[in-house]
Each structure stands twice: as structure tokens, then as C-alpha cells.
Design a protein around this motif. Structure first.
Motif, short mmCIF file in Angstrom:
data_model
loop_
_atom_site.label_atom_id
_atom_site.label_comp_id
_atom_site.label_asym_id
_atom_site.label_seq_id
_atom_site.Cartn_x
_atom_site.Cartn_y
_atom_site.Cartn_z
N ALA A 64 -0.33 -19.08 -5.90
CA ALA A 64 -0.29 -20.52 -6.21
C ALA A 64 0.59 -21.27 -5.22
O ALA A 64 0.37 -22.45 -4.95
N ALA A 65 1.60 -20.60 -4.66
CA ALA A 65 2.49 -21.21 -3.67
C ALA A 65 1.92 -21.16 -2.26
O ALA A 65 2.55 -21.64 -1.32
N GLY A 66 0.72 -20.58 -2.10
CA GLY A 66 0.07 -20.55 -0.80
C GLY A 66 0.24 -19.26 -0.02
O GLY A 66 -0.14 -19.19 1.15
N VAL A 67 0.78 -18.22 -0.65
CA VAL A 67 0.91 -16.92 0.03
C VAL A 67 -0.43 -16.21 -0.04
O VAL A 67 -1.07 -16.16 -1.09
N GLU A 68 -0.87 -15.66 1.10
CA GLU A 68 -2.13 -14.92 1.15
C GLU A 68 -1.82 -13.43 1.19
O GLU A 68 -0.97 -12.99 1.96
N PHE A 69 -2.53 -12.66 0.39
CA PHE A 69 -2.31 -11.23 0.32
C PHE A 69 -3.25 -10.49 1.26
O PHE A 69 -4.42 -10.83 1.38
N ALA A 70 -2.71 -9.48 1.92
CA ALA A 70 -3.46 -8.69 2.90
C ALA A 70 -4.37 -7.70 2.19
O ALA A 70 -4.05 -7.21 1.11
N ARG A 71 -5.48 -7.43 2.82
CA ARG A 71 -6.40 -6.41 2.33
C ARG A 71 -6.63 -5.44 3.49
O ARG A 71 -6.92 -5.86 4.61
N TYR A 72 -6.48 -4.17 3.18
CA TYR A 72 -6.58 -3.14 4.21
C TYR A 72 -7.86 -2.34 4.06
O TYR A 72 -8.22 -1.94 2.95
N PRO A 73 -8.55 -2.07 5.18
CA PRO A 73 -9.76 -1.25 5.13
C PRO A 73 -9.42 0.13 4.56
O PRO A 73 -8.36 0.69 4.82
N GLY A 74 -10.33 0.64 3.76
CA GLY A 74 -10.14 1.97 3.19
C GLY A 74 -9.40 1.97 1.86
O GLY A 74 -9.31 3.00 1.20
N LEU A 75 -8.85 0.82 1.45
CA LEU A 75 -8.18 0.70 0.15
C LEU A 75 -9.02 -0.19 -0.75
O LEU A 75 -9.65 -1.14 -0.29
#
Length: 132
Positions: A88-99
Motif C-alpha cells: 500500500a505504501a508503494g513497495v514492489e515485491f520481487a519474484r524469482y524464477p523457479g520459486l
């Protein structure tokens, strides 16, 4: 006296302290305990509090963002709540291939629990994780 008797603080290099302040204070909500010098920049660093004391030293440096490793991890009780608040504060979460990530961007952690990663504007990686 051994090192284990002393507090430990993570240090993170950033390329632009003003942009970093906007992220660490504005998006993550970390309180700045004090400004510090960084190299030849009189006001080029910040000490941020977390968990009741000084926890993170952020300083301007030409080496900013050069590590791909996770630099620091917050251990939280309610991962979904923290991820929702940061999103909600604008932080984007990373997504890793294979997970396998859920809709929030969290993934099962090796050994149990769950974890989610995000990056600051320089690409420094941080994590939030919980045992459940």
C-alpha cells in the motif's frame, strides 16, 4: 570482549541520499534517528531505527546497489499484514524464477515459514519473513 557482546547494525550503500530518505522513511516508515556524514557529504547518511534501537545505516556511496544478495531481513509475526502495508505504501515485491509466489509475492522459505523480498531504488535487496 567478544563481538557477540556488541550490537550489530546493517549498512547499505545508496547512490542518492535524498531518494533513499524518501524510500526508507516514506515507503518503509523507518524512523531516522540521526543524519551522519558519508565520505565528503556532510549529510550523506542516516541511521534508522527498527525493533527498538538503531538497526540500519544508509549512506551515499559510489558502490550502491552492487550486491545481489539479501542485505537485511526483518523477522515479523504477521507476514501478510506487513506485505500488505508495504504494498500500500508503494513497495514492489520481487519474484524469482523457479520459486512459487502467492498473489502478495510471498514464497515458502527453506526449512519452513514464508519470505518475501523487495528492493530499494538502488536495487539493494531486503526481505521480510515469518516462521508461519
Amino acid at each position: 570482549m567478544p563481538l557477540s557482546a556488541h550490537h550489530l547494525r546493517a549498512s547499505v550503500a545508496v547512490s542518492d541520499i535524498a531518494r533513499a530518505v524518501a524510500f526508507y522513511e516514506g515507503r518503509l516508515g523507518l524512523p531516522s534517528l540521526r543524519a551522519t556524514p558519508s565520505g565528503r557529504i556532510a549529510d550523506g547518511g542516516r541511521i534508522y531505527g527498527s525493533g527498538g534501537g538503531p538497526a540500519l545505516n544508509v549512506y551515499q556511496s559510489p558502490t550502491a546497489g552492487t550486491s545481489e544478495a539479501t542485505l537485511a531481513t526483518w523477522y515479523v509475526d504477521d507476514l501478510d499484514q506487513i506485505v500488505d502495508e508495504l504494498t500500500a505504501a508503494g513497495v514492489e515485491f520481487a519474484r524469482y524464477p523457479g520459486l512459487v509466489h502467492d498473489a502478495r509475492g510471498t514464497t515458502p522459505r527453506a526449512g519452513g515459514g514464508r519470505i518475501a523480498w523487495f528492493r530499494d531504488p538502488d536495487g539493494n535487496t531486503f526481505a521480510v519473513e515469518a516462521d508461519v
